[in-house]
Design a protein around this motif. Structure first.
Motif, short mmCIF file in Angstrom:
data_model
loop_
_atom_site.label_atom_id
_atom_site.label_comp_id
_atom_site.label_asym_id
_atom_site.label_seq_id
_atom_site.Cartn_x
_atom_site.Cartn_y
_atom_site.Cartn_z
N MET A 162 0.85 -1.19 0.00
CA MET A 162 0.00 0.00 0.00
C MET A 162 0.89 1.24 0.00
SD MET A 162 -2.99 0.90 2.57
CE MET A 162 -3.69 2.49 2.68
N VAL A 173 0.55 5.77 -0.50
CA VAL A 173 -0.16 7.01 -0.87
C VAL A 173 0.89 8.09 -1.09
CG1 VAL A 173 -1.78 8.81 -0.09
CG2 VAL A 173 -2.31 6.39 0.34
N LYS A 175 -2.46 11.75 5.08
CA LYS A 175 -3.14 12.27 6.28
C LYS A 175 -4.48 12.91 5.94
CE LYS A 175 0.25 11.99 9.54
NZ LYS A 175 0.06 11.64 10.93
N ASP A 176 -5.00 12.61 4.74
CA ASP A 176 -6.31 13.14 4.33
C ASP A 176 -7.35 12.04 4.31
OD1 ASP A 176 -5.91 15.78 4.04
OD2 ASP A 176 -5.46 15.73 1.88
N GLY A 177 -6.98 10.86 4.75
CA GLY A 177 -7.94 9.77 4.78
C GLY A 177 -7.94 8.89 3.53
N GLY A 216 -5.62 6.67 2.63
CA GLY A 216 -5.21 5.32 3.05
C GLY A 216 -6.37 4.57 3.69
N ARG A 217 -7.04 5.25 4.64
CA ARG A 217 -8.17 4.61 5.33
C ARG A 217 -9.26 4.21 4.34
NH1 ARG A 217 -9.48 8.27 10.43
NH2 ARG A 217 -9.06 9.81 8.83
N ASN A 237 8.77 0.28 10.21
CA ASN A 237 8.24 1.31 9.32
C ASN A 237 7.15 2.09 10.07
OD1 ASN A 237 7.00 2.80 7.33
ND2 ASN A 237 6.50 1.07 6.01
N THR A 282 5.13 4.59 9.47
CA THR A 282 3.82 4.87 8.85
C THR A 282 2.98 3.59 8.81
OG1 THR A 282 4.83 4.65 6.66
CG2 THR A 282 4.47 6.86 7.44
N ARG A 304 1.84 2.57 12.59
CA ARG A 304 0.74 3.39 13.15
C ARG A 304 -0.55 3.18 12.34
NH1 ARG A 304 4.16 3.65 16.18
NH2 ARG A 304 5.85 5.15 16.26
N LYS A 353 -4.36 0.48 13.49
CA LYS A 353 -5.69 1.09 13.69
C LYS A 353 -6.81 0.14 13.25
CE LYS A 353 -4.49 5.90 13.16
NZ LYS A 353 -4.84 6.43 14.47
C1 LIG Z 1 0.54 4.15 5.37
C2 LIG Z 1 -0.05 5.16 4.38
C3 LIG Z 1 -0.50 4.41 3.13
C4 LIG Z 1 -1.26 5.83 5.03
O1 LIG Z 1 -1.87 6.66 4.05
P1 LIG Z 1 -2.66 8.01 4.46
O2 LIG Z 1 -3.47 8.40 3.28
O3 LIG Z 1 -1.74 8.99 5.06
O4 LIG Z 1 -3.61 7.43 5.59
P2 LIG Z 1 -4.76 8.20 6.34
O5 LIG Z 1 -4.76 9.66 5.99
O6 LIG Z 1 -6.02 7.44 6.09
O7 LIG Z 1 -4.24 8.05 7.83
C5 LIG Z 1 -4.74 7.11 8.67
C6 LIG Z 1 -3.96 7.06 9.95
O8 LIG Z 1 -2.63 6.63 9.77
C7 LIG Z 1 -1.79 7.29 10.72
N1 LIG Z 1 -0.57 7.74 10.06
C8 LIG Z 1 -0.40 7.93 8.77
N2 LIG Z 1 0.86 8.39 8.56
C9 LIG Z 1 1.49 8.46 9.76
C10 LIG Z 1 2.79 8.84 10.21
N3 LIG Z 1 3.72 9.31 9.35
N4 LIG Z 1 3.09 8.75 11.51
C11 LIG Z 1 2.16 8.34 12.38
N5 LIG Z 1 0.91 7.97 12.02
C12 LIG Z 1 0.57 8.03 10.73
C13 LIG Z 1 -2.51 8.50 11.20
O9 LIG Z 1 -2.51 8.40 12.63
C14 LIG Z 1 -3.88 8.41 10.62
O10 LIG Z 1 -4.79 8.35 11.64
P3 LIG Z 1 -5.51 9.68 12.19
O11 LIG Z 1 -6.20 10.28 11.02
O12 LIG Z 1 -6.42 9.10 13.22
O13 LIG Z 1 -4.40 10.52 12.72
C15 LIG Z 1 0.96 6.26 3.99
O14 LIG Z 1 1.47 6.83 5.18
C16 LIG Z 1 2.13 5.77 3.15
O15 LIG Z 1 2.03 5.63 1.93
N6 LIG Z 1 3.28 5.52 3.82
C17 LIG Z 1 4.49 5.08 3.11
C18 LIG Z 1 4.37 3.67 2.59
C19 LIG Z 1 4.02 2.67 3.65
O16 LIG Z 1 4.52 2.71 4.76
N7 LIG Z 1 3.15 1.72 3.25
C20 LIG Z 1 2.75 0.64 4.09
C21 LIG Z 1 3.63 -0.49 3.74
S1 LIG Z 1 2.97 -2.03 4.22
#
Ligand SMILES: CC(C)(COP(=O)(O)OP(=O)(O)OC[C@H]1O[C@@H](n2cnc3c(N)ncnc32)[C@H](O)[C@@H]1OP(=O)(O)O)[C@@H](O)C(=O)NCCC(=O)NCCS
Length: 318
Positions: A248, A250, A256-258, A260-261, A287, A289, A292, A296
């Motif tokens: 996955m 983003v 942080k705009d939802g 991923g969720r 990792n 990201t 955390r 959830k």
């Molecule tokens: C993991 C990832 C896909 C989340 O995407 P996103 O669009 O930011 O997710 P959301 O906006 O829906 O965030 C959902 C929750 O994730 C948590 N989160 C996301 N990024 C975070 C960070 N850098 N540090 C801590 N928490 C984080 C937040 O707490 C958020 O919850 P909240 O809204 O209650 O605060 C994105 O951070 C990403 O692409 N990361 C790099 C690649 C990665 O790590 N992929 C997973 C590999 S298995």
């Protein structure tokens, strides 16, 4: 005289070993009720054919075991290493607080052989909530680096895509549109704090695997995020009939705009309609990201422990 005797594991111990493993699985299932009924016991026959395997006995009864699978070059470093999968080690709850000691004795016995054979990188997958036995590994110099987690699909809350994005499944043949994002994920994992190198020699083939499904978040037809999944993938230990998320990402400017969720939620709605019950994911706990984000939605049920042994010991061991 030592109460516990450590000896080589023999196939005759398998049925008693399975009982100890099933106890550990039941204890984990109490903490993670979303786990399926099946336990990983089937792998003991296979592991008992491998070279590195120890059993612990107390008063003539099997009370624990530890077995490693094959030996690989380049296992978390420029060295030989080996892995003990989930169920490859277990210690009986009958021992109470002494479980920690027996886990340590098993590691002592097995590592003495492995390190003498030039194996300096050792990893074990263990049930996540078994802090008693797992603490023993931590005190033996192991650290945690990855985890498998599980959830029941119907418990995933509904989140829709933020207004300017569209969620779509991409058909086989077009998975290549995610190459850019997948490469960014590779670079994300290469950088700190993860420092995870990827072998990119088969990068293009990742998009020609028809056993995977890819879903994207699109902004004006441009993919800005993806989630991919596969049924019964070996990436998650309890994978028989389970759908597993394989990756996955983003784009940084849309985080942080939802998005991923919403990707997880939209995927889960599709799988639920298709009759799927469980969804698993494996991720690096290194990792931030991923750690955390996934915790959830999903409950961790394994941690993989890793220890890198100082190879200079080769000059000292007799
Ligand atoms: C993991 C990832 C896909 C989340 O995407 P996103 O669009 O930011 O997710 P959301 O906006 O829906 O965030 C959902 C929750 O994730 C948590 N989160 C996301 N990024 C975070 C960070 N850098 N540090 C801590 N928490 C984080 C937040 O707490 C958020 O919850 P909240 O809204 O209650 O605060 C994105 O951070 C990403 O692409 N990361 C790099 C690649 C990665 O790590 N992929 C997973 C590999 S298995």
């Amino acid at each position: 005289m030592e109460r516990f005797i450590i000896k080589d594991f023999e196939p005759a111990f398998i049925s008693d070993a399975e009982k100890i493993l099933k106890e550990e699985y039941s204890a984990e299932k109490k903490k993670v009720p979303s786990l399926p009924e099946e336990s990983p016991a089937g792998l003991l026959n296979w592991l008992s054919t491998k070279k590195y395997k120890k059993a612990a006995f107390c008063a003539g009864r099997l009370v624990g075991y530890m077995m490693f699978a094959d030996v690989w070059d380049g296992f978390f470093g420029l060295c030989k290493g080996s892995f003990s999968p989930l169920g490859g080690s277990a210690v009986s709850f009958e021992l109470g607080a002494e479980r920690e000691k027996v886990m340590s004795l098993l590691f002592e016995g097995i590592s003495n052989e492995m390190v003498r054979d030039g194996i300096y990188s050792l990893a074990l997958a263990r049930f996540a909530h078994d802090t008693e036995a797992n603490n023993s590994l931590i005190l033996n110099g192991f650290g945690i680096r990855c985890s498998d987690a599980m959830t029941k699909i119907k418990s995933i809350l509904e989140f829709s895509m933020p207004a300017k994005f569209e969620f779509k499944e991409v058909p086989f043949g077009s998975f290549g549109i995610f190459k850019n994002l997948k490469m960014k994920l590779v670079h994300h994992l290469e950088n700190g704090p993860v420092f995870f190198p990827s072998d990119l020699s088969d990068f293009d083939q990742w998009f020609e695997d028809d056993s995977k499904r890819w879903f994207g978040a699109f902004c004006k037809e441009e993919p800005v995020g993806f989630i991919s999944c596969k049924k019964g993938d070996g990436e998650n230990y309890l994978c028989g009939n389970i759908h597993n998320i394989c990756g996955m990402y983003v784009n940084e400017e849309y985080r942080k705009d939802g998005v991923g969720r919403a990707l997880v939620s939209c995927l889960s709605k599709i799988l639920e309609k298709e009759g799927a019950e469980f969804l698993g994911v494996d991720y690096e706990t290194l990792n931030p990201t991923a750690l955390r984000f996934w915790t959830k939605f999903f409950s961790p049920y394994t941690y993989s422990f890793h220890r890198r042994i100082d190879e200079r010991i080769v000059h000292f061991l007799k």
